[in-house]
Design a protein around this motif. Sequence first.
Motif, PDB file in Angstrom:
ATOM      1  N   LYS A 186      -7.307  -3.705  -0.408  1.00  0.00           N
ATOM      2  CA  LYS A 186      -7.104  -2.904   1.005  1.00  0.00           C
ATOM      3  C   LYS A 186      -5.598  -2.570   0.996  1.00  0.00           C
ATOM      4  N   GLY A 187      -4.516  -3.134   0.473  1.00  0.00           N
ATOM      5  CA  GLY A 187      -3.158  -3.143   0.317  1.00  0.00           C
ATOM      6  C   GLY A 187      -2.572  -4.770  -0.104  1.00  0.00           C
ATOM      7  N   VAL A 188      -1.357  -4.591   0.514  1.00  0.00           N
ATOM      8  CA  VAL A 188      -0.510  -5.500   0.187  1.00  0.00           C
ATOM      9  C   VAL A 188      -0.314  -6.589   1.343  1.00  0.00           C
ATOM     10  N   GLY A 240       8.070   0.408  -2.068  1.00  0.00           N
ATOM     11  CA  GLY A 240       8.393  -0.365  -0.737  1.00  0.00           C
ATOM     12  C   GLY A 240       8.116  -1.716  -0.933  1.00  0.00           C
ATOM     13  N   TYR A 241       6.899  -2.404  -1.344  1.00  0.00           N
ATOM     14  CA  TYR A 241       6.647  -3.660  -1.134  1.00  0.00           C
ATOM     15  C   TYR A 241       7.491  -4.413  -1.892  1.00  0.00           C
ATOM     16  N   LEU A 242       7.743  -3.960  -3.319  1.00  0.00           N
ATOM     17  CA  LEU A 242       8.406  -4.521  -4.252  1.00  0.00           C
ATOM     18  C   LEU A 242       9.939  -4.687  -4.064  1.00  0.00           C
ATOM     19  N   GLU A 243      10.517  -3.882  -3.313  1.00  0.00           N
ATOM     20  CA  GLU A 243      11.871  -3.686  -2.835  1.00  0.00           C
ATOM     21  C   GLU A 243      11.952  -4.747  -1.507  1.00  0.00           C
ATOM     22  N   LEU A 244      10.951  -4.823  -0.899  1.00  0.00           N
ATOM     23  CA  LEU A 244      10.916  -5.782   0.404  1.00  0.00           C
ATOM     24  C   LEU A 244      10.867  -7.416  -0.130  1.00  0.00           C
ATOM     25  N   ILE A 245       9.889  -7.663  -1.208  1.00  0.00           N
ATOM     26  CA  ILE A 245       9.828  -8.829  -1.610  1.00  0.00           C
ATOM     27  C   ILE A 245      10.978  -9.576  -2.544  1.00  0.00           C
ATOM     28  N   HIS A 267      13.393  -5.186 -16.040  1.00  0.00           N
ATOM     29  CA  HIS A 267      12.897  -3.967 -15.835  1.00  0.00           C
ATOM     30  C   HIS A 267      11.447  -4.123 -15.209  1.00  0.00           C
ATOM     31  N   ILE A 268      11.047  -3.331 -14.334  1.00  0.00           N
ATOM     32  CA  ILE A 268       9.646  -3.262 -13.718  1.00  0.00           C
ATOM     33  C   ILE A 268       8.868  -2.111 -14.034  1.00  0.00           C
ATOM     34  N   VAL A 269       8.099  -1.867 -14.941  1.00  0.00           N
ATOM     35  CA  VAL A 269       7.381  -0.546 -15.442  1.00  0.00           C
ATOM     36  C   VAL A 269       6.105  -0.858 -15.330  1.00  0.00           C
TER      37      VAL A 269
END
Length: 498
Positions: A212-214, A459-464, A491-493
């Motif tokens: 459904k999402g994060v 979006g959510y990776l930056e927030l965490i 590095h996140i790829v």
Amino acid sequence: MGNRVKGRPKKKSIKAATHSGLSAQRKLSRFGKNRKKDHAGLDATFIGRAKVLKRLQISLKDFRRLCILKGVYPREPRGRAPRNKKGQVFYHIKDVKALAHEPLLEKFREFRAFMKKVRRSANRNEKDEARRKEPLAPKYTLYHLVRERYPRFTDALGDLDDALCLVCLFATLPSDGRIKAGITRKAQHLASAWGAYCATTSSITKSFISVKGVYFEAEIQNTPIRWVVPHNFTQYVPEGVDFRVMLTFFEFYETLLGFVLFKLYAGIGLRYPLPVAASKAANGSVDTNVTSATLHPTLGGKATSVLSANLSALQVALQQASKGNSAAEAVKYSLQDNEDFQAEVEKTASKASKKRQQQLAKSVDDALRGISQDDDEDENIDVGSDESMGDDEGEQVPIGAPLREALEAISDNNMSESSTNVDQDTLLADHIRQNPDAQKRNRLFHNLTFFLSREVPRGYLELIILSYGGKVVWEGQDSPISISDPSITHHIVDRPKL
């Protein structure tokens, strides 16, 4: 005795049935008085929806909006249904009386009368007249409903789950049909302002990714808040969804989130809303605190996301002259030792305090100059009688007094300025120090810099990452750190290895 004959039994009352064996008074005391219809019992306590509409004299559409905004929901009677009508919708009589005294009810009636005038002009093919009447539509606010439904701030925090889920949903929906572009933009700014606060204060405790999402969980003032952020994919809007009801909920949740964010930002010493949507001044000049990095592309800026725009604006508001990511640096700066913090405060003294210190220094120089002149005169005068000694002491009194007052004023001024600066700038530090779990979370990614590739949802990776004390780098003009910076540690790829 009347017509009664001794020895004969008394005749029954005419009002009582002959087969009952009871008089009228006994029957009344035993069975009670016959009550009027709909004046007592379940029939009077629970009213059907059709009867409520007739009593309030509004349409079904306005009644639904009023119930959603007011927080009134249908109730199911305990036991049997009134008049044995099962499957119907019933409302409590107290809720109906509260709706009858609601100020919004009068606004809805005024709007209905206004729309009759607009339709009349449109049917007469008077389009210019209809456009002229459009700005004259009656307007209303929902501030009194928020204060009425949530008398305490903890009550509002406990009811933020549904509000955040709906706001994040509208932030990802396309602008089509009833969903206008302005509604989507409002939802994006609300969601990003909430994310910026959670990242700055390290409030996010749990997170996981599902179909459904994060899902996120944040703890604010000992209140757990959970919400879900949909995946940033192209959304296909189904046809069976009634967006009129959802837009009514969004209208109320927008006001509720505005109240909550204003209170939370004031707790860390900031003013909400942030200058993300700042416009030019009347003379055409742009605010110096608002740069192109803090504005979204829809507003003529260079920020690649609304969250990064809010974080950049938060950095300007916190007035931290540090490089790197705003939220992480602000929290790290607030968690420094008191000695380093006081040294930084002394370096960034205001111009007004410097002028005050210069004036006090001039008074000290004048006092010292007077003392030096007296010393030169004393060398030329013979030290003799006690009277001359007394005269010298008497002359030194008005010279030492201003010196002492100037020195005391300087010390008091420095103490008061440092205390006021610390009080203003340590609100965020005190807010985090009160929660030891937030300090632990903030040190998890300390001194770590993450580079997010283009194909990664930022979006959510930056927030965490920001919530746990790290720094974020990406490909874009508004990236706080260059891509070739040697401080990048991860590095996140999301692409196959070549």
